[in-house]
Scaffold this active site. Structure first.
Site, PDB file in Angstrom:
ATOM      1  N   SER A   1      68.220  86.510  91.936  1.00  0.00           N
ATOM      2  CA  SER A   1      69.683  86.412  92.023  1.00  0.00           C
ATOM      3  C   SER A   1      70.012  84.947  92.269  1.00  0.00           C
ATOM      4  O   SER A   1      69.687  84.110  91.433  1.00  0.00           O
ATOM      5  CB  SER A   1      70.251  87.350  93.100  1.00  0.00           C
ATOM      6  OG  SER A   1      69.803  87.002  94.397  1.00  0.00           O
TER       7      SER A   1
ATOM      8  N   LYS B   1      75.130  87.509  89.388  1.00  0.00           N
ATOM      9  CA  LYS B   1      74.152  87.393  90.469  1.00  0.00           C
ATOM     10  C   LYS B   1      74.463  88.346  91.628  1.00  0.00           C
ATOM     11  O   LYS B   1      73.555  88.823  92.307  1.00  0.00           O
ATOM     12  CB  LYS B   1      74.058  85.946  90.939  1.00  0.00           C
ATOM     13  CG  LYS B   1      73.484  85.013  89.878  1.00  0.00           C
ATOM     14  CD  LYS B   1      72.130  85.519  89.369  1.00  0.00           C
ATOM     15  CE  LYS B   1      71.502  84.632  88.327  1.00  0.00           C
ATOM     16  NZ  LYS B   1      70.172  85.126  87.888  1.00  0.00           N
TER      17      LYS B   1
ATOM     18  N   ASN C   1      63.308  86.379  85.745  1.00  0.00           N
ATOM     19  CA  ASN C   1      63.818  85.041  86.030  1.00  0.00           C
ATOM     20  C   ASN C   1      64.788  84.542  84.959  1.00  0.00           C
ATOM     21  O   ASN C   1      65.417  83.489  85.143  1.00  0.00           O
ATOM     22  CB  ASN C   1      62.645  84.060  86.154  1.00  0.00           C
ATOM     23  CG  ASN C   1      63.074  82.696  86.642  1.00  0.00           C
ATOM     24  OD1 ASN C   1      63.793  82.582  87.626  1.00  0.00           O
ATOM     25  ND2 ASN C   1      62.659  81.657  85.938  1.00  0.00           N
TER      26      ASN C   1
ATOM     27  N   THR D   1      65.660  72.085  87.646  1.00  0.00           N
ATOM     28  CA  THR D   1      65.319  72.581  86.310  1.00  0.00           C
ATOM     29  C   THR D   1      66.390  72.077  85.339  1.00  0.00           C
ATOM     30  O   THR D   1      67.217  71.238  85.690  1.00  0.00           O
ATOM     31  CB  THR D   1      65.295  74.116  86.294  1.00  0.00           C
ATOM     32  OG1 THR D   1      66.634  74.603  86.540  1.00  0.00           O
ATOM     33  CG2 THR D   1      64.361  74.661  87.368  1.00  0.00           C
TER      34      THR D   1
ATOM     35  N   TYR E   1      79.279  83.845  86.246  1.00  0.00           N
ATOM     36  CA  TYR E   1      77.863  83.684  86.609  1.00  0.00           C
ATOM     37  C   TYR E   1      77.599  84.317  87.973  1.00  0.00           C
ATOM     38  O   TYR E   1      76.641  85.086  88.141  1.00  0.00           O
ATOM     39  CB  TYR E   1      77.484  82.200  86.637  1.00  0.00           C
ATOM     40  CG  TYR E   1      76.128  81.955  87.241  1.00  0.00           C
ATOM     41  CD1 TYR E   1      74.963  82.191  86.511  1.00  0.00           C
ATOM     42  CD2 TYR E   1      75.990  81.500  88.558  1.00  0.00           C
ATOM     43  CE1 TYR E   1      73.707  81.990  87.074  1.00  0.00           C
ATOM     44  CE2 TYR E   1      74.746  81.290  89.123  1.00  0.00           C
ATOM     45  CZ  TYR E   1      73.608  81.532  88.378  1.00  0.00           C
ATOM     46  OH  TYR E   1      72.371  81.334  88.935  1.00  0.00           O
TER      47      TYR E   1
END
Length: 217
Positions: free
Chosen positions: A76, A94, A25, A125, A90
Site C-alpha cells: 500500500s 492505496k 508491488n 525509484t 492514487y
C-alpha cells in the site's frame, strides 16, 4: 487478464512445486485533480493498483492453501493514510489495498498464510521520474495548484530517503520470520507520517464524540 495470470502461476507451480512468497508491488500514480481526471485514467489506476493485485492474489491463494503455508506482501503506501492535492485517486487505490490486506490476513490465517501490508514512504525509484503520469488540461482553473504540487513531486525525484535495496533486504528478512509483521512501514517518513495522522485522528474523534453521540438512541 485473469486467465493469463492463472497460466503464469500454473507454470511457476510446475517449475518450482510451490509458491512461498507473493509480492504485489505493481503500481503507479496519475497526478490530477478529482474534477479533471478522466474516467479512463481513474480506471487505469484502479486496474493496476487494485484489480491487478486482486487477480494475482486470488490465483495464488489456492496454491498456498493447498500447501498450508505462504506469505503475501501487498504494497500500500503512506498514501493509505495520507492524502494530498493531485494524488486523491492514487491514495484511494492505496486505501483499498490496505483494507484488502487487513481483511485477507484475517481470512487466511487458519490456512497458515501470512499477509503483510507494506507501507513505504518516498523510495528512491522512478515513481516520480519516468513512471508517473499527469494530466493538466489547457486553461485549467487549478493551474496554480498543479504548479505548486508538481514542483514538490518533481523535487522528490532522486532525493527520496528510502533505499530500494534495503527495502528488498527487509522483505527477505520478514518473509523468513516465523511470526512476521502484518503491518510494515518502510522509511521514517512513513512511520512518522502515519503516527502524526493517527494522533490527529484520535484528537479529532475526542472532540467530535459529543456530536457523534447526538445520533444515538
Amino acid at each position: 487478464m485473469g486467465k493469463k495470470v492463472h497460466d503464469v502461476i500454473e507454470k511457476v507451480k510446475v517449475k518450482f512445486g510451490r509458491i512461498d512468497v507473493l509480492v504485489n508491488n505493481a503500481g503507479f500514480t496519475h497526478l490530477a485533480t478529482i474534477e479533471e481526471i478522466t474516467d479512463r485514467d481513474a480506471r487505469a489506476l484502479f486496474d493496476v493498483n487494485v484489480f491487478g493485485l486482486l487477480n494475482v492474489t486470488r490465483n495464488v491463494l489456492p496454491v498456498m492453501r493447498e500447501q498450508k503455508s505462504g506469505h503475501i506482501f501487498n504494497v500500500s503506501s503512506l498514501g493509505a493514510y495520507n492524502v494530498g492535492p493531485l494524488s486523491g485517486l492514487y491514495c484511494a487505490t492505496k486505501h483499498a489495498v490496505k483494507a484488502i490486506s487487513e481483511t485477507l490476513s484475517q481470512e487466511v490465517k487458519s490456512f497458515g498464510i501470512h499477509v503483510t501490508d507494506v507501507k513505504p514512504g518516498f523510495m528512491r525509484t522512478e515513481f516520480f521520474g519516468s513512471s508517473y503520469e499527469t494530466t493538466i488540461p489547457e486553461n485549467s482553473p487549478y493551474r496554480q495548484l498543479y504548479d505548486e504540487n508538481m514542483k514538490f513531486y518533481k523535487g522528490q525525484n532522486g532525493n527520496q530517503a528510502g533505499d530500494p535495496e534495503k527495502a528488498a533486504e527487509l522483505y527477505i528478512k520478514v518473509a523468513e520470520m516465523e511470526d512476521p509483521y502484518e503491518s510494515l512501514p518502510m522509511g521514517t517518513d512513513s512511520c512518522d507520517g502515519i503516527k502524526e495522522i493517527c494522533s490527529n485522528t484520535v484528537k479529532l474523534m475526542e472532540e467530535m464524540r459529543p456530536i457523534a453521540e447526538s445520533t444515538n438512541f
